[in-house]
Write a protein that holds these residues in place. Structure first.
Motif, PDB file in Angstrom:
ATOM      1  N   ILE A   1      10.009  14.290  -8.161  1.00 47.13           N
ATOM      2  CA  ILE A   1       8.746  13.969  -8.151  1.00 47.13           C
ATOM      3  C   ILE A   1       8.393  12.815  -8.860  1.00 47.13           C
ATOM      4  CG2 ILE A   1       6.387  14.923  -8.815  1.00 47.13           C
ATOM      5  CD1 ILE A   1       7.488  17.712  -8.043  1.00 47.13           C
ATOM      6  N   ASP A   2       9.051  12.929 -10.089  1.00 45.02           N
ATOM      7  CA  ASP A   2       8.724  11.921 -11.326  1.00 45.02           C
ATOM      8  C   ASP A   2       9.118  10.498 -10.782  1.00 45.02           C
ATOM      9  OD1 ASP A   2       7.526  13.628 -12.854  1.00 45.02           O
ATOM     10  OD2 ASP A   2       9.375  13.991 -14.184  1.00 45.02           O
ATOM     11  N   ALA A   3      10.434  10.544 -10.040  1.00 43.40           N
ATOM     12  CA  ALA A   3      10.758   9.209  -9.562  1.00 43.40           C
ATOM     13  C   ALA A   3       9.904   8.675  -8.188  1.00 43.40           C
ATOM     14  CB  ALA A   3      12.457   9.512  -8.885  1.00 43.40           C
ATOM     15  N   ILE A   4       9.469   9.564  -7.374  1.00 44.56           N
ATOM     16  CA  ILE A   4       8.685   9.116  -6.308  1.00 44.56           C
ATOM     17  C   ILE A   4       7.249   8.595  -7.158  1.00 44.56           C
ATOM     18  CG2 ILE A   4       6.948  10.132  -4.414  1.00 44.56           C
ATOM     19  CD1 ILE A   4       9.576  12.183  -3.938  1.00 44.56           C
ATOM     20  N   ALA A   5       6.950   9.243  -7.782  1.00 47.55           N
ATOM     21  CA  ALA A   5       5.480   8.578  -8.765  1.00 47.55           C
ATOM     22  C   ALA A   5       5.592   7.365  -9.352  1.00 47.55           C
ATOM     23  CB  ALA A   5       4.927   9.629  -9.737  1.00 47.55           C
ATOM     24  N   ARG A   6       6.831   7.256  -9.849  1.00 48.16           N
ATOM     25  CA  ARG A   6       7.232   5.855 -10.817  1.00 48.16           C
ATOM     26  C   ARG A   6       7.389   4.761  -9.884  1.00 48.16           C
ATOM     27  NH1 ARG A   6      10.736   8.838 -14.107  1.00 48.16           N
ATOM     28  NH2 ARG A   6      12.586   8.164 -12.505  1.00 48.16           N
ATOM     29  N   ALA A   7       7.871   5.324  -8.599  1.00 48.27           N
ATOM     30  CA  ALA A   7       8.004   4.107  -7.389  1.00 48.27           C
ATOM     31  C   ALA A   7       6.679   3.862  -6.847  1.00 48.27           C
ATOM     32  CB  ALA A   7       9.061   4.459  -6.549  1.00 48.27           C
ATOM     33  N   GLY A   8       5.620   4.419  -7.308  1.00 46.34           N
ATOM     34  CA  GLY A   8       4.378   4.048  -6.604  1.00 46.34           C
ATOM     35  C   GLY A   8       3.708   4.694  -5.599  1.00 46.34           C
TER      36      GLY A   8
ATOM     37  N   ASP B   1      -0.069  16.673 -11.979  1.00 40.60           N
ATOM     38  CA  ASP B   1      -0.112  15.784 -13.408  1.00 40.60           C
ATOM     39  C   ASP B   1       0.292  14.301 -12.912  1.00 40.60           C
ATOM     40  OD1 ASP B   1      -1.128  17.927 -14.845  1.00 40.60           O
ATOM     41  OD2 ASP B   1       0.851  18.434 -15.956  1.00 40.60           O
ATOM     42  N   ALA B   2       1.419  14.281 -11.981  1.00 35.53           N
ATOM     43  CA  ALA B   2       1.854  12.997 -11.509  1.00 35.53           C
ATOM     44  C   ALA B   2       1.012  12.469 -10.439  1.00 35.53           C
ATOM     45  CB  ALA B   2       3.217  13.573 -10.980  1.00 35.53           C
ATOM     46  N   LYS B   3      -0.176  13.128 -10.257  1.00 36.53           N
ATOM     47  CA  LYS B   3      -1.119  12.411  -9.142  1.00 36.53           C
ATOM     48  C   LYS B   3      -0.289  12.294  -7.969  1.00 36.53           C
ATOM     49  CE  LYS B   3      -4.388  10.448 -12.154  1.00 36.53           C
ATOM     50  NZ  LYS B   3      -3.864  11.041 -13.365  1.00 36.53           N
ATOM     51  N   ILE B   4       0.541  13.356  -7.483  1.00 41.11           N
ATOM     52  CA  ILE B   4       1.059  13.432  -6.149  1.00 41.11           C
ATOM     53  C   ILE B   4       0.458  14.315  -5.365  1.00 41.11           C
ATOM     54  CG2 ILE B   4       3.279  13.700  -4.920  1.00 41.11           C
ATOM     55  CD1 ILE B   4       3.549  11.213  -6.314  1.00 41.11           C
TER      56      ILE B   4
ATOM     57  N   THR C   1       1.039  -1.125   0.053  1.00 37.05           N
ATOM     58  CA  THR C   1      -0.080   0.246   0.037  1.00 37.05           C
ATOM     59  C   THR C   1       1.024   1.123  -0.007  1.00 37.05           C
ATOM     60  OG1 THR C   1      -0.411  -0.119   2.450  1.00 37.05           O
ATOM     61  CG2 THR C   1      -1.963  -1.240   1.164  1.00 37.05           C
ATOM     62  N   LYS C   2       1.815   1.356  -1.034  1.00 36.87           N
ATOM     63  CA  LYS C   2       2.420   2.379  -1.057  1.00 36.87           C
ATOM     64  C   LYS C   2       1.685   3.624  -1.396  1.00 36.87           C
ATOM     65  CE  LYS C   2       5.102   0.482  -4.251  1.00 36.87           C
ATOM     66  NZ  LYS C   2       5.925  -0.014  -5.556  1.00 36.87           N
ATOM     67  N   GLU C   3       0.592   3.515  -1.680  1.00 40.77           N
ATOM     68  CA  GLU C   3      -0.224   4.632  -2.020  1.00 40.77           C
ATOM     69  C   GLU C   3      -0.729   5.440  -0.438  1.00 40.77           C
ATOM     70  OE1 GLU C   3      -1.050   1.544  -2.673  1.00 40.77           O
ATOM     71  OE2 GLU C   3      -0.723   1.450  -4.933  1.00 40.77           O
TER      72      GLU C   3
ATOM     73  N   GLU D   1      16.119   5.672  -7.207  1.00 40.61           N
ATOM     74  CA  GLU D   1      15.344   4.563  -7.559  1.00 40.61           C
ATOM     75  C   GLU D   1      15.376   3.269  -6.307  1.00 40.61           C
ATOM     76  OE1 GLU D   1      17.070   6.169  -9.749  1.00 40.61           O
ATOM     77  OE2 GLU D   1      14.960   7.020 -10.579  1.00 40.61           O
ATOM     78  N   GLU D   2      16.716   3.185  -6.047  1.00 39.91           N
ATOM     79  CA  GLU D   2      17.139   2.312  -4.912  1.00 39.91           C
ATOM     80  C   GLU D   2      16.562   2.691  -3.807  1.00 39.91           C
ATOM     81  OE1 GLU D   2      21.365   1.439  -4.742  1.00 39.91           O
ATOM     82  OE2 GLU D   2      21.084   0.305  -2.839  1.00 39.91           O
ATOM     83  N   THR D   3      16.651   3.776  -3.059  1.00 43.99           N
ATOM     84  CA  THR D   3      16.267   4.346  -1.981  1.00 43.99           C
ATOM     85  C   THR D   3      14.820   4.058  -1.969  1.00 43.99           C
ATOM     86  OG1 THR D   3      18.091   5.747  -1.728  1.00 43.99           O
ATOM     87  CG2 THR D   3      16.169   6.164  -0.345  1.00 43.99           C
TER      88      THR D   3
END
Ligand code: ZN
Length: 284
Positions: free
Chosen positions: A28-35, A60-63, A7-9, A270-272
Motif C-alpha cells: 500500500i505504501d509503495a502504491i501511495a508513494r508512486a502517486g 491513512d495512506a489516502k488510498i 493523472t495517476k490519481e 517501484e519500477e513496475t
C-alpha cells in the motif's frame, strides 16, 4: 475520453500486479508513494491481518479501494460445498465493506473436479446469485461479475463473454436505475470479442460497468494465466476499448492488473509502478 497523462490519481493498482512480493502494508505504501490514489487488494494478502487495521492503513495512506479480490467459486460437487461457497463469499463481502470497497468481484467458477457439465455449473451460479445479491444490497456493496476469456472455461469461469455476463445481470436483477449487480470489464478477457462495441454500449446504458482492468495480451504468450503484458507491449487496442468504455459512461478508476510470474513480478515494486504510470499515459 479522459487524458491519463499526469493523472495517476484517476488510476488504480490491483495488487496482483506487484506479485504479492511484500506484506500488504508495504505494498500500500509503495502504491501511495508512486502517486496512485486507488488500490485493490487480494484476500490472500489479508488472511493473517486485522481487516480493520489494514482499512485504517489504507485510509491513512489516502488510498481508496475499488474492489477486494475475489469471490470463492460457486459451482461445487454437493450442496454442502455450494453452501460453504455462498457463506464464504458473504464473509469476504463483510471484509470488503470494512475495507471500503465499492464492489466485490465475482469470478464465478466453472466445472468442479470430475464434472463435464458446464450447463449445470451455470445453473448453480444462477441459483447462488440471488442470495449473494440480496446480501450485497442489504450491506451496501455492489457485485461485479468479471467474465473471463474462454480459455478459462474448464476451471475458472462458466461466464465467458460480456454479453453472457449482462444476460446474467438481466436474469438476476432485471432493469433498474441503480443496479447492484454489474460487470467488471477486463481487456485481457474480452478484447477479441466482435460484439464488444454493442455489448459495452449495452452495459453502459444499464449503468452496469463497475470496474475496468487494463493490461495487455502478448502475441507470443507463454502462459495463459501468468504471462500478461504491460499496457503497450501486446496486441490489445487499449485506447479504442477505453474510449468505448468511457463513452458508455464509465468514469471510475482505470485499474492495472498484470499477472506476470516471470517478468513483472520479479521486478522491484517501484519500477513496475513507475512504468505502469507511464504506460497508462502513453499506451492506454
Ligand atoms: Zn481482471
Amino acid at each position: 475520453m479522459r487524458d491519463l497523462a499526469g493523472t495517476k490519481e484517476a488510476c488504480s493498482i490491483n495488487t496482483a500486479t506487484l506479485g504479492f512480493q511484500k506484506p500488504i502494508r508495504q505494498t500500500i505504501d509503495a502504491i501511495a508513494r508512486a502517486g496512485f490514489r486507488y488500490a485493490s487488494p487480494w484476500r490472500r494478502e489479508l488472511k493473517d491481518e486485522s481487516i480493520k487495521a489494514v482499512a485504517k492503513h489504507l485510509s491513512d495512506a489516502k488510498i481508496a479501494v475499488p474492489g477486494y479480490y475475489r469471490s470463492t467459486f460457486l459451482p461445487a460437487a454437493d450442496k454442502a460445498q455450494r453452501r460453504f461457497a455462498i457463506d464464504d463469499n458473504k464473509r469476504a463481502m463483510d471484509d470488503a465493506i470494512t475495507l471500503g470497497a465499492e464492489y466485490f468481484p465475482l469470478v464465478v467458477g466453472s466445472l468442479h473436479e470430475g464434472s463435464k457439465n458446464i450447463t449445470e455449473a451455470r445453473k448453480q451460479v444462477l441459483d447462488a446469485l440471488p442470495e449473494l445479491l440480496e446480501y450485497a444490497r442489504r450491506n451496501g456493496i455492489k457485485l461485479a461479475i468479471e467474465p473471463l476469456h474462454p480459455v478459462y472455461a474448464a476451471d475458472r469461469s462458466c461466464i465467458l463473454s460480456l454479453s453472457h455476463a449482462l444476460d446474467v445481470c438481466d436474469a438476476i436483477e432485471g432493469t433498474t436505475r441503480e443496479p447492484s449487480l454489474g460487470i467488471l470489464f477486463d481487456v485481457y478477457h474480452c478484447w477479441w470479442d466482435h460484439n464488444l462495441p454493442h455489448d459495452i454500449a449495452r452495459a453502459g446504458a444499464q449503468r452496469r460497468i463497475f470496474g475496468f482492468h487494463v493490461n495487455d495480451w502478448l502475441r507470443n504468450t507463454n502462459d495463459i494465466l501468468n504471462d500478461r503484458g504491460m499496457m503497450g507491449d501486446g496486441v490489445i487496442d487499449l485506447r479504442g476499448i477505453r474510449g468505448m468504455v468511457e463513452a458508455a459512461g464509465f468514469n471510475g478508476p482505470v485499474e492495472v492488473e498484470i499477472f506476470s510470474a516471470n517478468d513483472w513480478w520479479k521486478k522491484p515494486l517501484e519500477e513496475t509502478l513507475k512504468i505502469a504510470a507511464a504506460r497508462l499515459a502513453t499506451s492506454t
